[in-house]
Write an enzyme that holds these catalytic residues in place. Sequence first.
Site, PDB file in Angstrom:
ATOM      1  N   HIS A  97       0.832  -1.211   0.000  1.00  0.00           N
ATOM      2  CA  HIS A  97       0.000   0.000   0.000  1.00  0.00           C
ATOM      3  C   HIS A  97       0.857   1.247   0.000  1.00  0.00           C
ATOM      4  O   HIS A  97       1.957   1.272   0.554  1.00  0.00           O
ATOM      5  CB  HIS A  97      -0.965   0.019   1.180  1.00  0.00           C
ATOM      6  CG  HIS A  97      -0.319  -0.249   2.509  1.00  0.00           C
ATOM      7  ND1 HIS A  97       0.008  -1.521   2.933  1.00  0.00           N
ATOM      8  CD2 HIS A  97       0.059   0.582   3.501  1.00  0.00           C
ATOM      9  CE1 HIS A  97       0.556  -1.457   4.129  1.00  0.00           C
ATOM     10  NE2 HIS A  97       0.609  -0.188   4.497  1.00  0.00           N
ATOM     11  N   HIS A  99       0.732   5.187   1.158  1.00  0.00           N
ATOM     12  CA  HIS A  99       0.021   6.183   1.978  1.00  0.00           C
ATOM     13  C   HIS A  99       0.092   7.533   1.275  1.00  0.00           C
ATOM     14  O   HIS A  99       1.189   7.987   0.903  1.00  0.00           O
ATOM     15  CB  HIS A  99       0.719   6.377   3.331  1.00  0.00           C
ATOM     16  CG  HIS A  99       0.710   5.196   4.238  1.00  0.00           C
ATOM     17  ND1 HIS A  99      -0.206   5.044   5.255  1.00  0.00           N
ATOM     18  CD2 HIS A  99       1.524   4.113   4.313  1.00  0.00           C
ATOM     19  CE1 HIS A  99       0.039   3.931   5.919  1.00  0.00           C
ATOM     20  NE2 HIS A  99       1.095   3.340   5.372  1.00  0.00           N
TER      21      HIS A  99
HETATM   22  P1  DGP Z   1       1.596   0.321   7.434  1.00  0.00           P
HETATM   23  O1  DGP Z   1       2.056   0.529   8.833  1.00  0.00           O
HETATM   24  O2  DGP Z   1       2.367   1.122   6.421  1.00  0.00           O
HETATM   25  O3  DGP Z   1       1.521  -1.156   7.084  1.00  0.00           O
HETATM   26  O4  DGP Z   1       0.104   0.910   7.383  1.00  0.00           O
HETATM   27  C1  DGP Z   1      -1.051   0.164   7.521  1.00  0.00           C
HETATM   28  C2  DGP Z   1      -2.181   1.133   7.651  1.00  0.00           C
HETATM   29  O5  DGP Z   1      -3.384   0.427   7.484  1.00  0.00           O
HETATM   30  C3  DGP Z   1      -2.276   1.860   8.990  1.00  0.00           C
HETATM   31  O6  DGP Z   1      -2.016   3.247   8.805  1.00  0.00           O
HETATM   32  C4  DGP Z   1      -3.706   1.642   9.450  1.00  0.00           C
HETATM   33  C5  DGP Z   1      -4.386   1.063   8.241  1.00  0.00           C
HETATM   34  N1  DGP Z   1      -5.372   0.054   8.553  1.00  0.00           N
HETATM   35  C6  DGP Z   1      -5.184  -1.091   9.254  1.00  0.00           C
HETATM   36  N2  DGP Z   1      -6.328  -1.791   9.326  1.00  0.00           N
HETATM   37  C7  DGP Z   1      -7.259  -1.077   8.631  1.00  0.00           C
HETATM   38  C8  DGP Z   1      -8.645  -1.302   8.341  1.00  0.00           C
HETATM   39  O7  DGP Z   1      -9.255  -2.291   8.730  1.00  0.00           O
HETATM   40  N3  DGP Z   1      -9.264  -0.337   7.610  1.00  0.00           N
HETATM   41  C9  DGP Z   1      -8.618   0.781   7.158  1.00  0.00           C
HETATM   42  N4  DGP Z   1      -9.326   1.661   6.449  1.00  0.00           N
HETATM   43  N5  DGP Z   1      -7.314   1.013   7.418  1.00  0.00           N
HETATM   44  C10 DGP Z   1      -6.646   0.103   8.140  1.00  0.00           C
END
Ligand code: DGP
Length: 140
Positions: A97, A99
């Site tokens: 992903h 950001h």
């Molecule tokens: P990273 O640490 O780069 O792997 O970021 C993962 C991101 O994913 C973190 O900023 C929070 C987001 N995240 C985790 N679970 C969920 C979810 O169930 N829904 C959404 N919308 N975001 C999520």
Amino acid sequence: MDCIFCKIIDGEIPSYKVYEDAFVYAFLDISQGTKGHTLVIPKKHVDNLYGLDERTAKAVFSVVPKLANALKKAFNPIGLNVVNNTEKPLQSVNHFHIHLLPRYENDTLNISMSNNQSLYDESKYTAVSDAIKSALNKEK
Ligand code: DGP
């Protein structure tokens, strides 16, 4: 596969979708590190950047400017950061992903670059660039 982001793409877990095409899905990050914090993901499950094939990379990265401009238009930020965390302990969700983080005066996000230029001379720069070039050649 037990992947939260695959479940979001499939609609098994709800999300605030902002964009979707045949290859890409984008939605609000639940943490909203800053207002508008958006995640851009490939629909195809890829663990992280290291496993991204060129076609999927093109598809995902090609929507980044479009989304960045939408965030700029929607929220008039002072700027925007594009971040990718690759592998644990940096990466918490094991589905590649990107950001997108619009930035605002006095927001609480902490992203800063170090400047280690004073520690580098020509031979060090050369050694580092040679190591990368040599690794690239081994990839071919
Ligand atoms: P990273 O640490 O780069 O792997 O970021 C993962 C991101 O994913 C973190 O900023 C929070 C987001 N995240 C985790 N679970 C969920 C979810 O169930 N829904 C959404 N919308 N975001 C999520």
